[in-house]
Write a protein that holds these residues in place. Sequence first.
Motif, PDB file in Angstrom:
ATOM      1  N   GLY A 298       2.948  16.772  -3.271  1.00 49.76           N
ATOM      2  CA  GLY A 298       4.225  17.437  -3.008  1.00 49.76           C
ATOM      3  C   GLY A 298       4.610  17.343  -1.543  1.00 49.76           C
ATOM      4  N   LEU A 299       3.624  17.535  -0.657  1.00 45.20           N
ATOM      5  CA  LEU A 299       3.906  17.427   0.776  1.00 45.20           C
ATOM      6  C   LEU A 299       4.277  15.994   1.160  1.00 45.20           C
ATOM      7  CD1 LEU A 299       1.059  19.696   2.172  1.00 45.20           C
ATOM      8  CD2 LEU A 299       3.494  20.248   1.941  1.00 45.20           C
ATOM      9  N   ILE A 300       3.590  15.028   0.599  1.00 44.54           N
ATOM     10  CA  ILE A 300       3.923  13.618   0.874  1.00 44.54           C
ATOM     11  C   ILE A 300       5.321  13.301   0.344  1.00 44.54           C
ATOM     12  CG2 ILE A 300       3.336  11.224   0.318  1.00 44.54           C
ATOM     13  CD1 ILE A 300       0.379  12.099   0.378  1.00 44.54           C
ATOM     14  N   SER A 301       5.677  13.893  -0.800  1.00 42.18           N
ATOM     15  CA  SER A 301       7.004  13.660  -1.377  1.00 42.18           C
ATOM     16  C   SER A 301       8.114  14.135  -0.447  1.00 42.18           C
ATOM     17  CB  SER A 301       7.122  14.362  -2.730  1.00 42.18           C
ATOM     18  OG  SER A 301       6.230  13.792  -3.650  1.00 42.18           O
ATOM     19  N   ILE A 302       7.862  15.183   0.303  1.00 36.83           N
ATOM     20  CA  ILE A 302       8.856  15.637   1.286  1.00 36.83           C
ATOM     21  C   ILE A 302       9.133  14.521   2.288  1.00 36.83           C
ATOM     22  CG2 ILE A 302       9.293  17.255   3.174  1.00 36.83           C
ATOM     23  CD1 ILE A 302       7.576  19.286   1.587  1.00 36.83           C
ATOM     24  N   ASN A 303       8.085  13.873   2.764  1.00 37.73           N
ATOM     25  CA  ASN A 303       8.240  12.768   3.711  1.00 37.73           C
ATOM     26  C   ASN A 303       8.953  11.583   3.062  1.00 37.73           C
ATOM     27  OD1 ASN A 303       7.907  11.417   6.169  1.00 37.73           O
ATOM     28  ND2 ASN A 303       6.067  10.417   5.427  1.00 37.73           N
ATOM     29  N   ILE A 304       8.599  11.278   1.810  1.00 36.44           N
ATOM     30  CA  ILE A 304       9.251  10.174   1.099  1.00 36.44           C
ATOM     31  C   ILE A 304      10.740  10.476   0.944  1.00 36.44           C
ATOM     32  CG2 ILE A 304       9.402   8.968  -1.112  1.00 36.44           C
ATOM     33  CD1 ILE A 304       6.336   9.357  -1.335  1.00 36.44           C
TER      34      ILE A 304
ATOM     35  N   LEU B 109       0.824  -1.195   0.000  1.00 32.12           N
ATOM     36  CA  LEU B 109       0.000   0.000   0.000  1.00 32.12           C
ATOM     37  C   LEU B 109       0.867   1.259   0.000  1.00 32.12           C
ATOM     38  CD1 LEU B 109      -2.860   1.176   0.125  1.00 32.12           C
ATOM     39  CD2 LEU B 109      -2.686   1.067   2.613  1.00 32.12           C
ATOM     40  N   CYS B 110       1.951   1.233   0.760  1.00 31.81           N
ATOM     41  CA  CYS B 110       2.867   2.378   0.796  1.00 31.81           C
ATOM     42  C   CYS B 110       3.528   2.598  -0.562  1.00 31.81           C
ATOM     43  CB  CYS B 110       3.935   2.186   1.865  1.00 31.81           C
ATOM     44  SG  CYS B 110       3.315   2.448   3.533  1.00 31.81           S
ATOM     45  N   LEU B 111       3.929   1.526  -1.214  1.00 27.52           N
ATOM     46  CA  LEU B 111       4.548   1.650  -2.534  1.00 27.52           C
ATOM     47  C   LEU B 111       3.555   2.196  -3.553  1.00 27.52           C
ATOM     48  CD1 LEU B 111       6.731  -1.580  -2.707  1.00 27.52           C
ATOM     49  CD2 LEU B 111       7.497   0.787  -2.475  1.00 27.52           C
ATOM     50  N   ILE B 112       2.315   1.753  -3.480  1.00 25.75           N
ATOM     51  CA  ILE B 112       1.280   2.261  -4.387  1.00 25.75           C
ATOM     52  C   ILE B 112       1.050   3.744  -4.137  1.00 25.75           C
ATOM     53  CG2 ILE B 112      -1.188   2.146  -4.934  1.00 25.75           C
ATOM     54  CD1 ILE B 112      -0.972  -0.904  -4.456  1.00 25.75           C
ATOM     55  N   LEU B 113       0.967   4.149  -2.871  1.00 25.94           N
ATOM     56  CA  LEU B 113       0.791   5.556  -2.525  1.00 25.94           C
ATOM     57  C   LEU B 113       1.974   6.381  -3.025  1.00 25.94           C
ATOM     58  CD1 LEU B 113      -0.784   7.789  -1.055  1.00 25.94           C
ATOM     59  CD2 LEU B 113       0.513   7.195   0.993  1.00 25.94           C
ATOM     60  N   GLN B 114       3.181   5.864  -2.887  1.00 22.39           N
ATOM     61  CA  GLN B 114       4.356   6.584  -3.364  1.00 22.39           C
ATOM     62  C   GLN B 114       4.321   6.753  -4.874  1.00 22.39           C
ATOM     63  OE1 GLN B 114       7.826   4.576  -1.864  1.00 22.39           O
ATOM     64  NE2 GLN B 114       7.569   5.386   0.186  1.00 22.39           N
ATOM     65  N   LYS B 115       3.875   5.722  -5.607  1.00 20.71           N
ATOM     66  CA  LYS B 115       3.801   5.824  -7.067  1.00 20.71           C
ATOM     67  C   LYS B 115       2.736   6.822  -7.491  1.00 20.71           C
ATOM     68  CE  LYS B 115       5.774   1.378  -8.122  1.00 20.71           C
ATOM     69  NZ  LYS B 115       5.655   0.103  -8.776  1.00 20.71           N
ATOM     70  N   ILE B 116       1.587   6.807  -6.835  1.00 23.39           N
ATOM     71  CA  ILE B 116       0.541   7.776  -7.146  1.00 23.39           C
ATOM     72  C   ILE B 116       1.036   9.187  -6.853  1.00 23.39           C
ATOM     73  CG2 ILE B 116      -1.743   8.604  -6.440  1.00 23.39           C
ATOM     74  CD1 ILE B 116      -2.507   5.631  -6.020  1.00 23.39           C
ATOM     75  N   THR B 117       1.709   9.349  -5.723  1.00 25.24           N
ATOM     76  CA  THR B 117       2.265  10.648  -5.347  1.00 25.24           C
ATOM     77  C   THR B 117       3.271  11.125  -6.377  1.00 25.24           C
ATOM     78  OG1 THR B 117       1.933  10.184  -3.013  1.00 25.24           O
ATOM     79  CG2 THR B 117       3.585  11.828  -3.545  1.00 25.24           C
ATOM     80  N   LEU B 118       4.132  10.233  -6.829  1.00 22.57           N
ATOM     81  CA  LEU B 118       5.132  10.583  -7.824  1.00 22.57           C
ATOM     82  C   LEU B 118       4.473  10.988  -9.140  1.00 22.57           C
ATOM     83  CD1 LEU B 118       8.113  10.770  -8.558  1.00 22.57           C
ATOM     84  CD2 LEU B 118       8.028   8.354  -9.193  1.00 22.57           C
ATOM     85  N   ILE B 119       3.467  10.235  -9.571  1.00 16.87           N
ATOM     86  CA  ILE B 119       2.768  10.553 -10.819  1.00 16.87           C
ATOM     87  C   ILE B 119       2.101  11.925 -10.728  1.00 16.87           C
ATOM     88  CG2 ILE B 119       0.784   9.901 -12.254  1.00 16.87           C
ATOM     89  CD1 ILE B 119       1.592   6.944 -11.655  1.00 16.87           C
TER      90      ILE B 119
END
Length: 85
Positions: free
Chosen positions: A61-67, A8-18
Amino acid sequence: MRSSYLCLCLILQKITLILSINGVINWELIGFFQYDLVAAIFGSEHAGMSRIIFILVGISGLISINILNNSRTSLEAGRSYTTNH
């Protein structure tokens, strides 16, 4: 349980990146050509769907900071592991 959480985290990261990449492309188009792709697709920049897209891109963008912070921490942990062992 843990593997489904990681998935689920990897999917969220991919959606965030897209979404972040789409935001960057939109800002590039605005900067170079004064063309707002999101507004063109959804009618105007004040249309409800455009606002939702802009909000999602901002949240991404905010989630990407955490990633980014987690990646840096992981790299530092890996570096200390390889130097200590």
